[in-house]
Write a protein that holds these residues in place. Structure first.
Motif: not given
Length: 446
Positions: A9-33
């Motif tokens: 763990s000393q060999d790699v220093t990680k930043q806190d995770p960031t959530a990335l979101f789709s700028p064009k997520n379908p509305i209404p919310m889609e469910t894919i088969f």
């Protein structure tokens, strides 16, 4: 085999995770088969790529994390919006589904105190390379687990690693490769490489009523799954099994040169591919050390691309699992005692068995039994031909790709075929220690 570095763990220093979101997520919310083929391969796939940068251009990658992050958030997640979704087990339909809830792709920026050269021979599989991957928690439930994580790690030399975790239920190797190449194209400033993303999986829906026309020994019914470790998990189970990372196995890399492959193909007598020859050879050698009873059946599993085999063919650029599991099986006695061409012919028959009607029968079998690939009996194994996947031309416009490959785990059900130097094939294989000692007496018996 050369020694590999063990990262801490000393060999790699990680930043806190960031959530990335789709700028064009379908509305209404889609469910894919999700098809039954998707449902049978619900497990994480971890891949890492290493890029080398000339010393004179080391500063060009100072903002590489931001470049990749913006490429994903602003462009990639427009067509690939579903990668920010989550899997959900629908108890009403008794199926997994892909909910496009825009819960986010997880991104991590990281730095390493090491230079790329300090990692040694990158072509040697190294389990500690998981430090270049963001694992969002091994034992979270599926609906809490991101389908896509990205980690960019910059080394002190200016080189960098690009680590991905995807879920096989959403993308097979070919689909994942297409997504990675689209991301690379965006990072180069050239925009999306492709503009059509067929994500309609209902063409692989089961028939009503199901018509199972073949025996499907390549899959096992879920009620019959023992408590042995397997990467193939059930649909509402947390993933992966803790036993996957058992240390009771020895893992080794075996290099087959082009001349060795030619010798194997010559032994096959009839015209055969490098894949058929190497799979037949490994199947035979492994069978000699794994089985004690020569009347038992030995089985090898492998993936077959169905995109053009099925009728009608899957659309170009199909997003999802366009592969099914094929198998070859024979009595141990026959594999060991009969000529090598017998083993090759069995492998060839396994691939040729996969016709359009066979695929439909697979889908229907999975509809009825909700099974998974049959690797969990302790003897069967799955050969994964990584060297065939088009990963080796990934170009982000920063540095040169020097290696790309999977993060290896600690079980013995998968045998990886990796790209070797000079056109050969590297075989990564795990066995219990005593079996590995015996296997080494047979593996190069060509």
């Amino acid at each position: 085999m050369e020694a590999t570095i063990s990262l801490t763990s000393q060999d790699v220093t990680k930043q806190d995770p960031t959530a990335l979101f789709s700028p064009k997520n379908p509305i209404p919310m889609e469910t894919i088969f999700l098809s039954n083929i998707d449902q049978a391969v619900v497990f994480p796939v971890e891949t890492v790529f290493f890029f080398q940068v000339p010393p004179t251009k080391a500063s060009s990658t100072l903002n590489i994390c931001e470049v990749v992050k913006r490429a994903v958030a602003e462009v990639l997640l427009v067509p690939y919006y579903f990668m920010a979704g989550r899997l959900n087990f629908n108890h009403g339909s008794n199926r997994l589904e892909l909910v496009c809830n825009n819960a986010g792709v997880m991104f991590v920026g990281a730095t390493s105190r090491l230079a790329l050269k300090d990692l040694g021979n990158l072509s040697l599989p190294n389990a500690s390379f998981h430090r270049f991957i963001h694992r969002p928690g091994l034992y979270k439930s599926l609906d809490e687990t991101p389908l896509f994580t990205i980690q960019v790690t910059r080394f002190k030399c200016g080189g960098f690693a690009l680590g991905f975790m995807t879920n096989h239920a959403i993308l097979d190797g070919k689909s994942a490769s297409e997504m990675f190449h689209n991301l690379a194209s965006i990072c180069r400033g050239e925009g999306l490489k492709t503009h059509v993303f067929p994500n309609e999986r209902t063409s692989l829906r089961a028939r009503n009523p199901p018509q199972i026309k073949f025996p499907h020994n390549e899959y096992v019914k879920i009620p019959k799954i023992p408590s042995l470790a397997t990467s193939f998990t059930t649909q509402n189970q947390t993933s992966p099994s803790p036993l996957i990372f058992s240390n009771k196995y020895d893992h080794k890399l075996f290099h087959f040169t082009p001349s060795m492959l030619k010798s194997l193909k010559d032994k096959a007598i009839t015209k055969t591919s490098s894949f058929e020859a190497i799979v037949a050879h490994l199947w035979r050698a492994r069978t000699k050390v794994v089985f004690g009873n020569t009347d038992e059946l030995s089985t090898v599993l492998f993936a077959v691309d169905i995109r053009k085999k099925i009728s009608p063919p899957l659309l170009a650029g199909f997003v999802g699992n366009g592969v099914v599991t094929a198998f070859a099986t024979a009595k141990v006695r026959d594999l060991v005692e009969r000529p090598f061409c017998f083993c090759v012919e069995k492998v060839r028959e396994g691939g040729e068995r996969v016709t359009s009607e066979y695929v439909r029968s697979v889908v229907d079998w999975l509809e009825v039994y909700k099974g998974i690939p049959s690797t969990c009996n302790g003897n069967n194994f799955y050969v994964s031909a990584w060297w065939k996947l088009p990963f080796n031309e990934l170009d982000l416009g920063f540095g040169r790709l020097v290696h790309g490959g999977p993060i290896v785990s600690g079980n013995d059900e998968f045998v990886l075929l990796l790209e070797g130097n000079g056109g050969g094939i590297n075989v990564w294989l795990g066995l219990e220690r005593e079996k590995m000692k015996r296997f080494m007496n047979h593996v190069f018996d060509i």
